[in-house]
Design an enzyme around this catalytic site. Sequence first.
Site: not given
Length: 322
Positions: A131-134, A136
């Site tokens: 995932g994107c937040f994951a 970062g």
Amino acid sequence: MTKIKTAIIGAAGYTGGELLRLLVHHPACELVYVHSNSQKGKTVSEVHPDLIGDCGLVFKDEVQTEGIDAVFLGLPHGQTKGFLEEHSFPETTVVIDLSTDFRDESNGFVYGLPEVNAEKIKTAKKIANPGCFATGIQLALAPAIAKGWVKDAVHISGTTGSTGAGKKLAETSHFSYRTGNLSVYKLFTHQHLKEIKQTFGQLNQEFDSELLFVPYRGNFSRGIWVTAYFPFDGTEEEAVQAYEEFYKDAAFTHVSKKDIDLKQAVNTNKCIVYVQKEAGQLVVYSAIDNLLKGASGQAVQNYNLAFGLDQRMGLNLKSIAF
């Protein structure tokens, strides 16, 4: 070079569009077909107008499984499992899923974070894109977790652009809500925390600290900014050295020697990290483009790894700074 016969399932949304933009110019890729139930019969450039002149394919709703070397799955979260139960690809086909459905490695998919799992990705036929937040958050903290520095709760905040919410219009993603605004959602309960903890447990089996994550909706269209901090007894120099060592072979994750900003990462597949010590805390910032390193760019990076290509192929992006 023998081209990789490639398909995209669910190519009408933001991540599907980014995959198309990357793959139509990828020197090793031959796009065989693009799939969308909602856009059947339309040309790619009707749905993604900026691709006029770049791709002549027409969206279709039939699924071709034979003769495909690689398939990207850009379906909504929760739909990929059912799709793969209905459509069986040959065992030789590399399947790269961008949904949340298979990020738990017990499902038989390799978790596609190259900075941690590159060797496993190179031999994988089923890859679950992070995932994107994951992405970062993991890249901000992975070196510290591996060193065993994190023994207390980690405080994390992250702000994402509106494209992180997908193409379908929602109250909290349209312009009049987002512009000049900031809001919190899924406080301490974000769905990406599960995959983050899985990776941190892989890096350090003793890790059991809380991740106190505050996600924000930002008033910009793309990008993710993460700030994380935790108590740290070492020096800033020691921390920077550990981060540089951890990412020394990473194709796209870079440790900056000076303060960073989000625009450095937007329109690239980079994660840019900055580390400093203040008030007894190690503070780490990371910046990524949520649609590239946070989604489609990382998926292509995994595609490159799975087919023995240079990780950077088709991903040397950066046309704007302002």
